[in-house]
Design an enzyme around this catalytic site. Sequence first.
Site, PDB file in Angstrom:
ATOM      1  CE  LYS A  41      -1.812   2.583   3.136  1.00 44.39           C
ATOM      2  NZ  LYS A  41      -1.698   3.919   2.488  1.00 44.39           N
ATOM      3  CD  GLU A  57      14.978   1.354   7.458  1.00 42.73           C
ATOM      4  OE1 GLU A  57      15.459   2.431   7.867  1.00 42.73           O
ATOM      5  OE2 GLU A  57      15.591   0.272   7.538  1.00 42.73           O
TER       6      GLU A  57
HETATM    7  P1  NAD Z   1       3.416   8.724   7.022  1.00 37.85           P
HETATM    8  O1  NAD Z   1       3.902   8.031   8.222  1.00 37.85           O
HETATM    9  O2  NAD Z   1       2.431   9.810   7.163  1.00 37.85           O
HETATM   10  O3  NAD Z   1       2.762   7.695   5.997  1.00 37.85           O
HETATM   11  C1  NAD Z   1       3.471   6.589   5.460  1.00 37.85           C
HETATM   12  C2  NAD Z   1       2.494   5.498   5.089  1.00 37.85           C
HETATM   13  O4  NAD Z   1       1.847   4.984   6.253  1.00 37.85           O
HETATM   14  C3  NAD Z   1       1.374   5.931   4.158  1.00 37.85           C
HETATM   15  O5  NAD Z   1       1.193   4.909   3.183  1.00 37.85           O
HETATM   16  C4  NAD Z   1       0.180   6.035   5.088  1.00 37.85           C
HETATM   17  O6  NAD Z   1      -1.057   5.883   4.445  1.00 37.85           O
HETATM   18  C5  NAD Z   1       0.444   4.911   6.051  1.00 37.85           C
HETATM   19  N1  NAD Z   1      -0.203   5.003   7.370  1.00 37.85           N
HETATM   20  C6  NAD Z   1      -0.523   6.112   8.070  1.00 37.85           C
HETATM   21  N2  NAD Z   1      -1.082   5.795   9.258  1.00 37.85           N
HETATM   22  C7  NAD Z   1      -1.072   4.437   9.344  1.00 37.85           C
HETATM   23  C8  NAD Z   1      -1.467   3.500  10.342  1.00 37.85           C
HETATM   24  N3  NAD Z   1      -1.969   3.883  11.518  1.00 37.85           N
HETATM   25  N4  NAD Z   1      -1.305   2.182  10.094  1.00 37.85           N
HETATM   26  C9  NAD Z   1      -0.759   1.774   8.931  1.00 37.85           C
HETATM   27  N5  NAD Z   1      -0.371   2.612   7.940  1.00 37.85           N
HETATM   28  C10 NAD Z   1      -0.528   3.936   8.138  1.00 37.85           C
HETATM   29  O7  NAD Z   1       4.759   9.230   6.293  1.00 37.85           O
HETATM   30  P2  NAD Z   1       4.888  10.199   5.046  1.00 37.85           P
HETATM   31  O8  NAD Z   1       4.518  11.585   5.480  1.00 37.85           O
HETATM   32  O9  NAD Z   1       4.213   9.591   3.876  1.00 37.85           O
HETATM   33  O10 NAD Z   1       6.449  10.130   4.766  1.00 37.85           O
HETATM   34  C11 NAD Z   1       7.379  11.037   5.272  1.00 37.85           C
HETATM   35  C12 NAD Z   1       8.169  10.418   6.413  1.00 37.85           C
HETATM   36  O11 NAD Z   1       8.784   9.210   5.975  1.00 37.85           O
HETATM   37  C13 NAD Z   1       9.311  11.289   6.901  1.00 37.85           C
HETATM   38  O12 NAD Z   1       9.340  11.298   8.297  1.00 37.85           O
HETATM   39  C14 NAD Z   1      10.550  10.585   6.360  1.00 37.85           C
HETATM   40  O13 NAD Z   1      11.720  10.837   7.093  1.00 37.85           O
HETATM   41  C15 NAD Z   1      10.136   9.171   6.442  1.00 37.85           C
HETATM   42  N6  NAD Z   1      10.976   8.345   5.566  1.00 37.85           N
HETATM   43  C16 NAD Z   1      11.867   7.487   6.140  1.00 37.85           C
HETATM   44  C17 NAD Z   1      12.705   6.718   5.345  1.00 37.85           C
HETATM   45  C18 NAD Z   1      13.703   5.754   5.945  1.00 37.85           C
HETATM   46  O14 NAD Z   1      14.135   4.857   5.248  1.00 37.85           O
HETATM   47  N7  NAD Z   1      14.081   5.874   7.196  1.00 37.85           N
HETATM   48  C19 NAD Z   1      12.629   6.831   3.954  1.00 37.85           C
HETATM   49  C20 NAD Z   1      11.712   7.732   3.400  1.00 37.85           C
HETATM   50  C21 NAD Z   1      10.876   8.478   4.227  1.00 37.85           C
END
Ligand code: NAD
Length: 473
Positions: A173, A246
């Site tokens: 997803k 991650e």
């Molecule tokens: P997010 O956490 O808002 O969303 C990521 C995903 O999780 C989306 O697909 C979302 O729909 C899903 N999601 C949200 N709530 C959920 C829940 N309760 N249960 C299951 N799934 C859920 O993150 P974002 O804003 O899309 O991405 C940005 C963040 O990602 C930044 O903090 C960035 O640093 C981090 N990031 C980390 C890495 C790494 O490898 N460490 C790589 C890229 C991005």
Amino acid sequence: MSAFVLPKPITATIAGAAYPTRATFDVVNPATGEVFATAPDASAADVDAAVRAAHDAFAAWRSDPAARRAALHAAADALDAARDEIAPILTAEQGKPLTESAREVAIAAAYLRYYADMQLERQVIRDDAQALVEIAHRPLGAVAIITPWNFPLIIGTAKIAPALSAGNTVVLKPSPFTPLSSLKLGEVLRGVLPPGVLNVLSGGNEAGAAMTEHPLIRKISFTGSTATGKAIAAAAAADLKRTTLELGGNDAAIVLDDADPATVAAGIFPRAFSNTGQVCVAPKRVYVPESLRAPVVEAFAALARNARVGDGADPATQYGPLNNRPQRDRVASLVRDAVSRGATIAAGGSEIAGNGYFYQPTILTDISDGTPIVDEEQFGPALPIIGYRDVEDALTRANATHFGLGGSVWSGDPERATAVAERMEAGMTWVNTHTATSFDQPFAGIKWSGIGVENGRWALEGFTEMHVIHRAR
Ligand code: NAD
């Protein structure tokens, strides 16, 4: 330049076929602020159908390593062949320049190829008069892969490839901000992978939660924010599902006093502003000795002023828009807050007029720890440059954070820089570079930046569980 139009709607893939959902949601092009497509909005029942398809496909997929290898090579070839079709979709939904989108598709294909032939061999750990003891690695079953909006295809395939290679089946997803490139991946691989091996659906956070709570899911591999990572860890705990998380980062770059300002700026700027600053492992705060602060700030500011910001579909563009309005508004508000606390703007500092989610590449100084744009992850094109007294002071401040993804040290003396880099509290530290990674280099955060490792055989191990066979003699 005419706006990108999707030739036809992209559907979810469940059990190897198009899967119609009852509801859809809008997808916005961040360069125009306009809806250009819709995506399937998966309900809990749709998630259940996808998980069951993955579960049903598991027994056959796990049992034939040679077939898996051939299918993953075929998947890589199919993805490569679809690059020119997928890249404009990724640019339209994400904002990044078209050349970077094409590169992202190529890397995604390369991930599938890299893991196609990798195997975890059985290991004999004891062979004597009393016993023969062997260790095998077995796949877990149906796994949930949940990805963010900054690199949907690279992050997706960095998980899908080792998961499938190890013999698991997948439900993917992507983020609701960037669902289309991943859905397209599902379409392209229909008929290349056996039905049910890779299921792709899109939906909001509730769909993600339905995946993490599903009793047939054995592992969750997640990349995204620390807050969501904690929610997923809590959901996984109820069923002791395995997790790889991650999460966010707030990487420090420490410049030592012998560094050349122009060299340092040329090294850090493109890594901090790549993908418009929306990179988990980008340098997000730069510590410079007070004696070098003015020339370093000026060198960064000159690069920021010359950066070409625009629609990713325009070949002249170096830096696209922020991916979504809330993220652009967050960056703008962090910068406004910093200025209200006395920060100076050396370049940029405001939204770019128009309907797209653009923000000027921004360099801030006269700023210190204790300011939200320094202490939190800004995830956008605004970089604070902070003066320090001595290296101990810089290290203390760099390490005073819950995050622990990456960090870097910049100096003309690599030995001296390495000694400092070794003391940074991060999963990955670089000397005279930052963000540099490869398929075979472990990618792992510590503290609130994550649990588990991606890339190399570590990722493959992460999609397996150990099985010990002890034969008495
Ligand atoms: P997010 O956490 O808002 O969303 C990521 C995903 O999780 C989306 O697909 C979302 O729909 C899903 N999601 C949200 N709530 C959920 C829940 N309760 N249960 C299951 N799934 C859920 O993150 P974002 O804003 O899309 O991405 C940005 C963040 O990602 C930044 O903090 C960035 O640093 C981090 N990031 C980390 C890495 C790494 O490898 N460490 C790589 C890229 C991005």
